[in-house]
Scaffold this active site. Structure first.
Site, PDB file in Angstrom:
ATOM      1  N   HIS A 270      92.794  -9.154  19.587  1.00  0.00           N
ATOM      2  CA  HIS A 270      92.040  -8.911  20.831  1.00  0.00           C
ATOM      3  C   HIS A 270      90.551  -8.698  20.530  1.00  0.00           C
ATOM      4  O   HIS A 270      89.687  -9.361  21.114  1.00  0.00           O
ATOM      5  CB  HIS A 270      92.635  -7.684  21.532  1.00  0.00           C
ATOM      6  N   GLU A 271      90.272  -7.800  19.597  1.00  0.00           N
ATOM      7  CA  GLU A 271      88.867  -7.509  19.287  1.00  0.00           C
ATOM      8  C   GLU A 271      88.189  -8.700  18.618  1.00  0.00           C
ATOM      9  O   GLU A 271      86.992  -8.919  18.792  1.00  0.00           O
ATOM     10  CB  GLU A 271      88.751  -6.246  18.427  1.00  0.00           C
ATOM     11  N   HIS A 274      86.758 -10.807  21.353  1.00  0.00           N
ATOM     12  CA  HIS A 274      85.469 -10.302  21.849  1.00  0.00           C
ATOM     13  C   HIS A 274      84.337 -10.669  20.875  1.00  0.00           C
ATOM     14  O   HIS A 274      83.301 -11.198  21.261  1.00  0.00           O
ATOM     15  CB  HIS A 274      85.512  -8.774  21.991  1.00  0.00           C
ATOM     16  N   GLU A 300      86.482 -10.268  28.606  1.00  0.00           N
ATOM     17  CA  GLU A 300      87.907  -9.969  28.486  1.00  0.00           C
ATOM     18  C   GLU A 300      88.741 -11.257  28.474  1.00  0.00           C
ATOM     19  O   GLU A 300      89.809 -11.294  27.869  1.00  0.00           O
ATOM     20  CB  GLU A 300      88.328  -9.026  29.621  1.00  0.00           C
TER      21      GLU A 300
HETATM   22 ZN    ZN Z   1      88.976  -6.046  25.635  1.00  0.00          ZN
END
Ligand code: ZN
Length: 506
Positions: A270-271, A274, A300
């Protein structure tokens, strides 16, 4: 002819002056970002007083630069001139920022910042003691202050709409509301059907206890495998994982729990999503909005695309399970299919948002959205929040929190005064599905690439269609440019119906 040339030169001088002002503001803001990263990741416990002063000084310097008369004059001059598309986009973005910063009185900004500074430890304490009443007066004050804040920015608008626009300036609230209502109406029956399904899926592929150092090595494997650029990034740990930085230095944090190996893998992916967005912003535009990411929903969408569409796919586990086995031989008996199923189990009795699966997650968001709207509009009193919260959990998820600590006190956001932030989480997931469908339409089925650990084509598409634009387009324009369509929940709902229909024999 000569006059035109003279005019062009003068615009170009004005724009140059404007751009360097914009770059100075952004350097000060980015320096604050490095200090905040340091505070979360490496600063010793007692460093807070000095750090708070440093951050507050930087924030007043950037505020002064932004709200100075010179900025207003330059904006006016440039708005009257004939600008190219990129210049016009920079002017549009700074105008918006300038308007927001100049319309709120400084005393109110200071009061909000002082209140949130004390609200944070109060919330933490209230959560620990499961004592909502202890936090209620501060929450009430924050609701009032944020209403006042919204009133200054646009007295004619719905205050929640104004607050939401702080996090998502270009997708209007009506669109957000329509999408969230659709998620609620279609996911509630889908989750009920899953609950009633007799399909037995593997849920324990990752059960066991896993050493922190080995988990860290595996998190590096995850990042290596996805193509993270270590010359412009690093991995650290933080209690609430986040990523931060610029296209030259986009850092990732994650967390390791001995009994939650899967959580550390998915949080790292997830990170990565980003940070990978940040790294794809154009170098030559550093310091201007063209070199900065679009807002929270788009950000997101990038993290969710990698986490869910890549990291929770069968192809990914075919690729990654052998790598994980190298670090953890105890996974030898686990099959890729079992890993896939465990990464996608749906659990409707989970009360905690950050532990939710891909489906129930959105109901956690819908509940916060409905409560926030009612709070800000005055339809719901702060003292009635716990009951409203619990009733909604019962209605949408069929589970009722027994304590406020695992109910309305669970999230940090309100203690920051962040009302209107939550919807961007769901909007980002919905957008991830729309982007992924567009990628598959352009590239064909590329699960074979994922199975081979090849992410260049996928990343190339994202760079070309999303990352390199920075804030050149507004969010709806960016979505339209990238996918050929307006923002829609269709693709997300199709994706979950197909994926979970197959997993749970619906
Ligand atoms: Zn996030």
């Amino acid at each position: 002819m000569a006059t035109d040339q003279a005019q062009d030169d003068s615009i170009s001088d004005t724009y140059g002056e404007f751009r360097s002002r914009v770059e100075r503001i952004s350097s000060v803001e980015d320096a604050g970002g490095v200090l905040r990263w340091d505070q979360e990741v490496v600063m010793p416990e007692d460093g807070t007083p000095a750090r708070a002063q440093q951050l507050s000084t930087l924030s007043s310097i950037s505020h002064e630069l932004l709200t100075a008369d010179e900025t207003g004059d330059l904006l006016e001059e440039l708005e009257a001139a004939d600008l190219d598309d990129e210049q016009a986009a920079v002017v549009r973005e700074i105008r918006r920022k300038y308007e927001r910063a100049t319309s709120v009185p400084e005393e109110l900004v200071a009061e909000i910042s002082e209140t949130t500074a004390t609200a944070h430890p109060e919330w933490k304490q209230a959560k620990e003691n499961d004592d909502f009443e202890a936090f209620a007066p501060t929450l009430e004050k924050l609701v009032e202050l944020k209403r006042e804040y919204a009133e200054h920015i646009d007295p004619d608008a719905d205050p929640y709409e104004v607050l939401f626009a702080d996090y998502e300036p270009y997708l209007d609230l009506e669109t957000a509301e329509r999408v969230l209502e659709r998620l609620r109406d279609e996911l509630v029956p889908l989750i009920e059907a899953i609950d009633g399904s007799s399909a037995e899926i593997t849920t324990d592929a990752f059960s066991g206890t896993f050493d922190d150092d080995d988990q860290e090595a595996l998190a590096c494997d995850v990042l290596d495998s996805l193509g993270y650029d270590w010359s412009r990034g690093r991995l650290d740990t933080a209690p609430h994982p986040f990523s931060t930085g610029t296209q030259f230095d986009a850092r990732v944090t994650t967390r390791f729990e001995p009994e939650d190996l899967l959580g550390s893998i998915t949080s790292t992916i997830h990170e990565f999503g980003h940070a990978n967005y940040t790294l794809g912003l154009p170098d030559e535009q550093y310091g201007t909005p063209l070199g900065q990411s679009r807002d929270l929903s788009v950000h997101e969408s990038q993290s969710r695309l990698w986490e869910n569409h890549v990291g929770r796919s069968r192809a990914f586990w075919d690729h990654f399970l052998p790598i994980a086995r190298e670090r953890f031989p105890e996974l030898e008996a686990v099959t890729p299919e079992e890993a896939y199923e465990s990464a996608n189990q749906v659990s409707d009795d989970n009360l905690i948002r950050v532990e939710a699966d891909e489906l129930t997650y959105h109901l956690h968001i819908v509940i916060r959205f409905e409560i926030e709207r009612a709070l800000i509009s005055g339809d719901l009193e702060v003292e009635d929040v716990p009951e409203a919260w619990n009733d909604k959990y019962e209605a949408y998820l069929g589970v009722r929190p027994e304590t406020d600590a695992e109910g309305c006190l669970q999230d940090i956001h309100w203690s920051h005064g962040s009302f209107g932030y939550f919807p961007t989480y769901s909007l980002g997931s919905v957008l991830a599905a729309q982007l992924y469908a567009a990628i598959e339409a352009d590239l064909g089925d590329f699960s074979a690439d994922i199975r081979n650990g090849e992410f260049d084509a996928l990343n190339g598409w994202l760079r070309e269609n999303v990352h390199r634009h920075g804030k050149r387009y507004t969010t709806p324009e960016l979505i339209e440019e990238a996918t050929g369509e307006a923002f829609t929940a269709d693709y997300f709902l199709e994706y979950v119906a197909e994926k979970y229909g197959e997993l749970y024999d619906l």
